[in-house]
Design a protein around this motif. Structure first.
Motif, mmCIF file in Angstrom:
data_model
loop_
_atom_site.group_PDB
_atom_site.id
_atom_site.type_symbol
_atom_site.label_atom_id
_atom_site.label_comp_id
_atom_site.label_asym_id
_atom_site.label_seq_id
_atom_site.Cartn_x
_atom_site.Cartn_y
_atom_site.Cartn_z
ATOM 1 N N LEU A 155 0.831 -1.206 0.000
ATOM 2 C CA LEU A 155 0.000 0.000 0.000
ATOM 3 C C LEU A 155 0.865 1.256 0.000
ATOM 4 O O LEU A 155 0.498 2.262 -0.624
ATOM 5 C CB LEU A 155 -0.927 -0.016 1.222
ATOM 6 C CG LEU A 155 -1.833 1.211 1.423
ATOM 7 C CD1 LEU A 155 -2.675 1.491 0.191
ATOM 8 C CD2 LEU A 155 -2.712 1.015 2.652
ATOM 9 N N PHE A 190 -6.127 4.440 -0.887
ATOM 10 C CA PHE A 190 -6.713 3.559 0.119
ATOM 11 C C PHE A 190 -7.990 2.907 -0.393
ATOM 12 O O PHE A 190 -8.223 1.713 -0.174
ATOM 13 C CB PHE A 190 -7.009 4.348 1.398
ATOM 14 C CG PHE A 190 -5.886 4.351 2.398
ATOM 15 C CD1 PHE A 190 -5.950 3.578 3.544
ATOM 16 C CD2 PHE A 190 -4.760 5.120 2.185
ATOM 17 C CE1 PHE A 190 -4.916 3.575 4.471
ATOM 18 C CE2 PHE A 190 -3.712 5.135 3.095
ATOM 19 C CZ PHE A 190 -3.786 4.354 4.243
ATOM 20 N N TYR A 210 -8.335 -1.148 -0.717
ATOM 21 C CA TYR A 210 -9.245 -1.902 0.149
ATOM 22 C C TYR A 210 -10.460 -2.410 -0.613
ATOM 23 O O TYR A 210 -11.035 -3.442 -0.242
ATOM 24 C CB TYR A 210 -9.655 -1.054 1.355
ATOM 25 C CG TYR A 210 -8.681 -1.232 2.494
ATOM 26 C CD1 TYR A 210 -8.868 -2.220 3.451
ATOM 27 C CD2 TYR A 210 -7.538 -0.464 2.568
ATOM 28 C CE1 TYR A 210 -7.952 -2.419 4.465
ATOM 29 C CE2 TYR A 210 -6.609 -0.645 3.572
ATOM 30 C CZ TYR A 210 -6.823 -1.633 4.526
ATOM 31 O OH TYR A 210 -5.902 -1.845 5.521
ATOM 32 N N THR A 260 -7.488 -3.718 10.281
ATOM 33 C CA THR A 260 -6.213 -3.461 9.616
ATOM 34 C C THR A 260 -6.193 -2.069 8.994
ATOM 35 O O THR A 260 -5.165 -1.377 9.016
ATOM 36 C CB THR A 260 -5.952 -4.522 8.536
ATOM 37 O OG1 THR A 260 -5.901 -5.813 9.138
ATOM 38 C CG2 THR A 260 -4.636 -4.268 7.817
ATOM 39 N N LYS A 272 -5.110 0.638 11.388
ATOM 40 C CA LYS A 272 -3.659 0.719 11.578
ATOM 41 C C LYS A 272 -2.952 1.209 10.320
ATOM 42 O O LYS A 272 -1.925 1.897 10.405
ATOM 43 C CB LYS A 272 -3.123 -0.653 12.000
ATOM 44 C CG LYS A 272 -3.646 -1.098 13.362
ATOM 45 C CD LYS A 272 -3.155 -2.471 13.746
ATOM 46 C CE LYS A 272 -3.817 -3.549 12.915
ATOM 47 N NZ LYS A 272 -3.419 -4.916 13.358
ATOM 48 N N ASP A 273 -3.497 0.883 9.158
ATOM 49 C CA ASP A 273 -2.869 1.309 7.907
ATOM 50 C C ASP A 273 -2.973 2.811 7.675
ATOM 51 O O ASP A 273 -2.233 3.352 6.839
ATOM 52 C CB ASP A 273 -3.493 0.567 6.717
ATOM 53 C CG ASP A 273 -2.884 -0.810 6.516
ATOM 54 O OD1 ASP A 273 -1.880 -1.115 7.184
ATOM 55 O OD2 ASP A 273 -3.420 -1.584 5.697
ATOM 56 N N THR A 274 -3.872 3.487 8.373
ATOM 57 C CA THR A 274 -3.940 4.949 8.228
ATOM 58 C C THR A 274 -2.622 5.611 8.604
ATOM 59 O O THR A 274 -2.348 6.730 8.178
ATOM 60 C CB THR A 274 -5.072 5.543 9.092
ATOM 61 O OG1 THR A 274 -4.870 5.164 10.463
ATOM 62 C CG2 THR A 274 -6.434 5.048 8.632
ATOM 63 N N LEU A 302 0.138 4.898 7.456
ATOM 64 C CA LEU A 302 0.956 5.008 6.246
ATOM 65 C C LEU A 302 0.763 6.345 5.549
ATOM 66 O O LEU A 302 1.569 6.710 4.693
ATOM 67 C CB LEU A 302 0.613 3.875 5.277
ATOM 68 C CG LEU A 302 0.972 2.454 5.729
ATOM 69 C CD1 LEU A 302 0.472 1.440 4.721
ATOM 70 C CD2 LEU A 302 2.474 2.314 5.925
#
Length: 233
Positions: free
Chosen positions: A78, A110, A114, A170, A173-175, A177
């Motif tokens: 990502l 994003f 996703y 997930t 938590k990926d925010t 990035l």
């Protein structure tokens, strides 16, 4: 100092929540649309099967293109996709079309990423519903749309809640990035205190925000599963 750090982290958490909410808002319907494409049986060359050959007669362009997109988005990081979406247009033009806008390309990356993950989950949920239930709907004279909403949808939702909950947690938590394109999300706000004041604890303090929010999401999905528990099998 604690209150100053907390205020800064709350602002960063607000940005992370904005990215989280916008991603879900657009990726869920897009993922459902891609799931239908993954199950598409449209084969334009099928009617000319005698002269195009059996392999070409089975060629399904919509499903093939979406499978390629899903393969690329699931097979690359990502973070790399964020770089491509944000910096890529600037390599093809004389200037970066995004200008100072950073949230829009971040949300776009994003959402596409996703949506591809959600599409596979949605497709698996639809395929898990017994074919006999759909055939029964056809016997009753229901259209495909009616069969989906009246027969397939709720049992499908029951089956996809666990994998969807994993992906959504997930996503929270990926925010983090988003900081690679200089968006002031939660982790980036914590890093500022480490760089400016030499404080390490604000960075660990950010973990509390993730734990609390993901805990609330976990409770919510458990509640959803309990309310859908009457769909067995």
């Amino acid at each position: 100092m604690f209150w100053t750090v907390t205020q800064a982290l709350l602002e960063g958490f607000g940005t992370a929540l904005e990215l989280f909410g916008l991603t879900l808002l657009f990726s869920l319907p897009l993922g459902l649309g891609l799931a239908f494409c993954l199950r598409s049986q449209w084969a334009p060359l099928n009617h000319g099967g005698r002269w195009v050959g059996r392999r070409m007669a089975r060629f399904r362009p919509v499903r093939g293109l979406v499978q390629l997109l899903v393969w690329v988005m699931r097979g690359t990081p990502l973070m790399l996709q964020l770089f491509v979406v944000y910096y890529g247009p600037g390599l093809l033009m004389d200037h970066n079309p995004w200008g100072r806008t950073r949230m829009l390309p971040c949300v776009l990356a994003f959402v596409i990423n996703y949506a591809c993950y959600f599409a596979v989950i949605f497709r698996g949920g639809m395929d898990s519903v017994p074919e006999g239930q759909r055939e029964a709907g056809e016997v009753l004279g229901l259209s495909r749309t009616q069969i989906f909403f009246r027969i397939t949808l709720l049992p499908m939702v029951k089956r996809i809640v666990p994998p969807m909950s994993n992906e959504i947690i997930t996503l929270v938590k990926d925010t983090s990035l988003a900081r690679v394109v200089a968006i002031s999300e939660l982790i980036r706000c914590g890093e500022r205190f480490m760089k400016s004041d030499g404080l390490l604890w604000p960075l660990f303090y950010t973990g509390l925000f993730y734990l609390v929010f993901n805990g609330l999401l976990t409770l919510f999905f458990q509640w959803v599963e309990r309310n859908l528990s009457y769909f067995k099998g």
